[in-house]
Design a protein around this motif. Sequence first.
Motif, PDB file in Angstrom:
ATOM      1  N   GLU A   2       0.849  -1.197   0.000  1.00 21.88           N
ATOM      2  CA  GLU A   2       0.000   0.000   0.000  1.00 21.88           C
ATOM      3  C   GLU A   2       0.881   1.243   0.000  1.00 21.88           C
ATOM      4  O   GLU A   2       1.920   1.267   0.652  1.00 21.88           O
ATOM      5  N   PRO A   3       0.450   2.301  -0.718  1.00 19.40           N
ATOM      6  CA  PRO A   3       1.230   3.539  -0.678  1.00 19.40           C
ATOM      7  C   PRO A   3       1.210   4.158   0.716  1.00 19.40           C
ATOM      8  O   PRO A   3       0.274   3.950   1.486  1.00 19.40           O
ATOM      9  N   VAL A   4       2.248   4.886   1.041  1.00 21.15           N
ATOM     10  CA  VAL A   4       2.369   5.544   2.334  1.00 21.15           C
ATOM     11  C   VAL A   4       1.331   6.658   2.446  1.00 21.15           C
ATOM     12  O   VAL A   4       1.232   7.499   1.547  1.00 21.15           O
ATOM     13  N   PRO A   5       0.551   6.692   3.527  1.00 19.32           N
ATOM     14  CA  PRO A   5      -0.367   7.817   3.711  1.00 19.32           C
ATOM     15  C   PRO A   5       0.430   9.075   4.059  1.00 19.32           C
ATOM     16  O   PRO A   5       1.359   9.030   4.856  1.00 19.32           O
ATOM     17  N   LEU A   6       0.069  10.184   3.431  1.00 19.26           N
ATOM     18  CA  LEU A   6       0.793  11.432   3.643  1.00 19.26           C
ATOM     19  C   LEU A   6      -0.062  12.414   4.437  1.00 19.26           C
ATOM     20  O   LEU A   6      -1.273  12.500   4.219  1.00 19.26           O
ATOM     21  N   PRO A   7       0.554  13.185   5.336  1.00 13.70           N
ATOM     22  CA  PRO A   7      -0.197  14.216   6.063  1.00 13.70           C
ATOM     23  C   PRO A   7      -0.810  15.216   5.090  1.00 13.70           C
ATOM     24  O   PRO A   7      -0.221  15.535   4.047  1.00 13.70           O
ATOM     25  N   ALA A   8      -1.976  15.737   5.438  1.00 12.18           N
ATOM     26  CA  ALA A   8      -2.721  16.632   4.555  1.00 12.18           C
ATOM     27  C   ALA A   8      -1.915  17.858   4.146  1.00 12.18           C
ATOM     28  O   ALA A   8      -1.988  18.287   2.991  1.00 12.18           O
ATOM     29  N   ASP A   9      -1.129  18.430   5.056  1.00 11.25           N
ATOM     30  CA  ASP A   9      -0.377  19.637   4.707  1.00 11.25           C
ATOM     31  C   ASP A   9       0.701  19.350   3.666  1.00 11.25           C
ATOM     32  O   ASP A   9       0.900  20.129   2.737  1.00 11.25           O
ATOM     33  N   LEU A  10       1.369  18.218   3.782  1.00  8.29           N
ATOM     34  CA  LEU A  10       2.405  17.866   2.807  1.00  8.29           C
ATOM     35  C   LEU A  10       1.789  17.456   1.476  1.00  8.29           C
ATOM     36  O   LEU A  10       2.315  17.774   0.410  1.00  8.29           O
ATOM     37  N   LEU A  11       0.666  16.774   1.530  1.00  6.78           N
ATOM     38  CA  LEU A  11      -0.030  16.398   0.304  1.00  6.78           C
ATOM     39  C   LEU A  11      -0.482  17.653  -0.444  1.00  6.78           C
ATOM     40  O   LEU A  11      -0.305  17.764  -1.666  1.00  6.78           O
ATOM     41  N   ALA A  12      -1.024  18.632   0.269  1.00  5.92           N
ATOM     42  CA  ALA A  12      -1.456  19.886  -0.360  1.00  5.92           C
ATOM     43  C   ALA A  12      -0.273  20.615  -0.981  1.00  5.92           C
ATOM     44  O   ALA A  12      -0.381  21.153  -2.089  1.00  5.92           O
ATOM     45  N   LEU A  13       0.865  20.615  -0.311  1.00  2.52           N
ATOM     46  CA  LEU A  13       2.076  21.234  -0.833  1.00  2.52           C
ATOM     47  C   LEU A  13       2.475  20.573  -2.150  1.00  2.52           C
ATOM     48  O   LEU A  13       2.730  21.245  -3.150  1.00  2.52           O
ATOM     49  N   MET A  14       2.493  19.247  -2.173  1.00  4.66           N
ATOM     50  CA  MET A  14       2.865  18.513  -3.383  1.00  4.66           C
ATOM     51  C   MET A  14       1.866  18.750  -4.504  1.00  4.66           C
ATOM     52  O   MET A  14       2.270  18.938  -5.656  1.00  4.66           O
ATOM     53  N   GLU A  15       0.590  18.726  -4.192  1.00  4.23           N
ATOM     54  CA  GLU A  15      -0.444  18.914  -5.215  1.00  4.23           C
ATOM     55  C   GLU A  15      -0.395  20.312  -5.820  1.00  4.23           C
ATOM     56  O   GLU A  15      -0.694  20.494  -6.992  1.00  4.23           O
ATOM     57  N   ARG A 141       4.262   4.562  -7.025  1.00  7.15           N
ATOM     58  CA  ARG A 141       3.455   4.546  -5.806  1.00  7.15           C
ATOM     59  C   ARG A 141       4.436   4.687  -4.646  1.00  7.15           C
ATOM     60  O   ARG A 141       5.306   3.824  -4.480  1.00  7.15           O
ATOM     61  N   PRO A 142       4.328   5.763  -3.859  1.00  3.05           N
ATOM     62  CA  PRO A 142       5.285   5.943  -2.765  1.00  3.05           C
ATOM     63  C   PRO A 142       5.263   4.773  -1.783  1.00  3.05           C
ATOM     64  O   PRO A 142       4.208   4.384  -1.291  1.00  3.05           O
ATOM     65  N   GLU A 143       6.436   4.210  -1.544  1.00  2.00           N
ATOM     66  CA  GLU A 143       6.582   3.109  -0.590  1.00  2.00           C
ATOM     67  C   GLU A 143       7.117   3.598   0.749  1.00  2.00           C
ATOM     68  O   GLU A 143       6.890   2.964   1.784  1.00  2.00           O
ATOM     69  N   HIS A 144       7.855   4.702   0.707  1.00  3.62           N
ATOM     70  CA  HIS A 144       8.431   5.316   1.907  1.00  3.62           C
ATOM     71  C   HIS A 144       8.301   6.824   1.763  1.00  3.62           C
ATOM     72  O   HIS A 144       8.415   7.356   0.661  1.00  3.62           O
ATOM     73  N   ALA A 145       8.090   7.502   2.882  1.00  3.05           N
ATOM     74  CA  ALA A 145       8.014   8.966   2.872  1.00  3.05           C
ATOM     75  C   ALA A 145       8.698   9.486   4.127  1.00  3.05           C
ATOM     76  O   ALA A 145       8.634   8.863   5.193  1.00  3.05           O
ATOM     77  N   PHE A 146       9.366  10.634   3.967  1.00  7.18           N
ATOM     78  CA  PHE A 146      10.124  11.221   5.064  1.00  7.18           C
ATOM     79  C   PHE A 146       9.888  12.719   5.112  1.00  7.18           C
ATOM     80  O   PHE A 146       9.849  13.383   4.074  1.00  7.18           O
ATOM     81  N   ASP A 147       9.772  13.249   6.325  1.00  8.17           N
ATOM     82  CA  ASP A 147       9.746  14.697   6.524  1.00  8.17           C
ATOM     83  C   ASP A 147      11.194  15.154   6.374  1.00  8.17           C
ATOM     84  O   ASP A 147      12.069  14.707   7.117  1.00  8.17           O
TER      85      ASP A 147
END
Length: 162
Positions: A2-15, A141-147
């Motif tokens: 499954e892809p890594v769930p991303l925090p809403a603020d970081l997802l909005a930044l990327m989008e 599909r992101p497998e790992h995500a890091f701040d």
Amino acid sequence: MEPVPLPADLLALMERGVSVIVGSRDAQLRPSVVRAVGSRIEGGGSAVTVYLSRPQSRQVLQDIAANGHVAAVFSEPSTHKTVQLKATRAALRTADAGDRPHLDRYLASMEHEIELVGHARELTRAMLACELEEVVAVTFRPEHAFDQTPGPRAGAPLGGGR
């Protein structure tokens, strides 16, 4: 996986469309890196496409084609708020007319982002200039995500550390 769930603020930044640097590595673990000319986020971050200029990214594209490994760093120039995504099964394809709106949207967003830090839109246009026929779409599909925002949490895994 499954892809890594991303925090809403970081997802909005990327989008929104911020600076994207893409990297990979060869069989000897030598890194390759290039600036993306566009990005596209789908399904709440479950699918990510970064667009690369073929003439500027030959080594990165060769490495991704050979091993599927990709890392993409999305960073907001005005704040340095940054997220890094990694995957091991990236797919490559030549961009087509359906990708043009995503490239245009990204360019407009980056013009704004770079203007916020004091540079003219012409700099951004020159930095991201390429012909559609030269663009390669790299989807994963992101497998790992890091701040990766500078500070005490830099390098911290997101989404449970998978």
